[in-house]
Design an enzyme around this catalytic site. Structure first.
Site, mmCIF file in Angstrom:
data_model
loop_
_atom_site.group_PDB
_atom_site.id
_atom_site.type_symbol
_atom_site.label_atom_id
_atom_site.label_comp_id
_atom_site.label_asym_id
_atom_site.label_seq_id
_atom_site.Cartn_x
_atom_site.Cartn_y
_atom_site.Cartn_z
ATOM 1 N N SER A 289 0.855 -1.186 0.000
ATOM 2 C CA SER A 289 0.000 0.000 0.000
ATOM 3 C C SER A 289 0.885 1.228 0.000
ATOM 4 O O SER A 289 1.997 1.205 0.547
ATOM 5 C CB SER A 289 -0.890 0.017 1.245
ATOM 6 O OG SER A 289 -1.530 1.276 1.398
ATOM 7 N N TYR B 243 -1.328 -1.013 10.357
ATOM 8 C CA TYR B 243 -1.448 -1.241 8.916
ATOM 9 C C TYR B 243 -0.272 -0.632 8.164
ATOM 10 O O TYR B 243 0.398 -1.298 7.370
ATOM 11 C CB TYR B 243 -2.766 -0.661 8.405
ATOM 12 C CG TYR B 243 -3.006 -0.902 6.925
ATOM 13 C CD1 TYR B 243 -3.522 -2.117 6.490
ATOM 14 C CD2 TYR B 243 -2.730 0.083 5.983
ATOM 15 C CE1 TYR B 243 -3.747 -2.350 5.140
ATOM 16 C CE2 TYR B 243 -2.949 -0.136 4.637
ATOM 17 C CZ TYR B 243 -3.460 -1.351 4.209
ATOM 18 O OH TYR B 243 -3.671 -1.582 2.861
#
Length: 257
Positions: free
Chosen positions: A143, A156
């Site tokens: 990401s 995350y």
């Protein structure tokens, strides 16, 4: 369909929906045998039924946090199709909240799936590809958040930063075996995960559009196109992180308006 992946076999973890499903569909369209994976056999079967590919799409239940489960996934893939050529580590989760309030269990859960699960999947695939002696392609779904700080997403973002450097390390180590290891690190893509984040955090989608130079969210098909390019392997790239993010990281700060 160009058939660029004819006679290749690909595993896509976490591919019963969203980006993973789109990746599985694109690889099948290019002629690959594709293993669709979920923690639920029913969900894997439902997804496989929706993918154009007939007998070349196989649903297999496996949990990326269980090493023996991943090994079984690889073994069954080879038993069915004869080889393992492409492995996409797509499975991932997010648990949001202020860093000072996060439990260690929440932290560990995200790390176990996103980072350790990616390493385990890559290691299982890498060992199989080394034994085959024919090289291969491992693609990790990261990401753009792995390269920036953000409130409420410490586990995350940290896990995805780890995925990025894991990608580089494995690429260097396995280059001698002709295994190319790369990552795709999307920006804001229209998925259920983004919708969930909007509900939980309350961010305004228009703010994201205004902050993105291309002026929109990306699509799962655009991410899948990047993965397909890497899976084809004819690009002299390894250890690279591709960013289908609409220019987000290139744009330093502020609103494009």
């Amino acid at each position: 369909m160009t058939g660029s992946l004819d006679n290749k076999t690909a595993v896509v973890t976490g591919s019963s929906s969203g980006i993973g499903f789109a990746i599985a569909q694109h690889l099948a369209t290019e002629g690959a045998n594709v293993v669709v994976n979920s923690r639920s056999q029913d969900r894997a079967e439902d997804a496989a039924d929706e993918i154009d590919g007939g007998d070349t799409v196989l649903p297999i239940e496996a949990d990326v946090t269980d090493r023996s489960s991943l090994q079984s996934l690889a073994d069954r893939t080879v038993e069915e199709f004869g080889s393992l050529d492409i492995w996409v580590n797509n499975a991932g989760i997010n648990i949001r909240g202020p860093a000072e309030e996060l439990s260690l269990d929440d932290w560990q859960t995200v790390i176990d799936v996103n980072l350790t699960g990616t390493f385990s999947g890559a290691q299982v695939a890498g060992n199989r590809m080394i034994d085959q002696g024919t090289g291969g392609n491992i693609i990790n779904i990261s990401s753009m958040m792995g390269e920036q700080g953000q409130t409420g997403r410490t586990p995350y973002n940290t896990s995805k930063g780890g995925v990025n450097n894991l990608t580089r390390c494995l690429a260097v180590e396995w280059a001698e075996h002709d295994i190319q290891v790369n990552a795709v690190a999307p920006g804001y893509i229209e998925t259920e995960m983004v919708d969930d984040a909007q509900d939980q955090i309350g961010f305004d989608k228009q703010d994201v559009v205004d902050r993105t130079p291309l002026g929109r969210f990306g699509s799962v098909d655009e991410v899948a196109n990047c993965v397909t390019f890497l899976a084809e392997g004819d690009h002299f790239m390894t250890g690279e992180i591709l960013h289908p993010d609409g220019g987000w990281l290139a744009f330093g700060w502020g609103s494009k308006d």
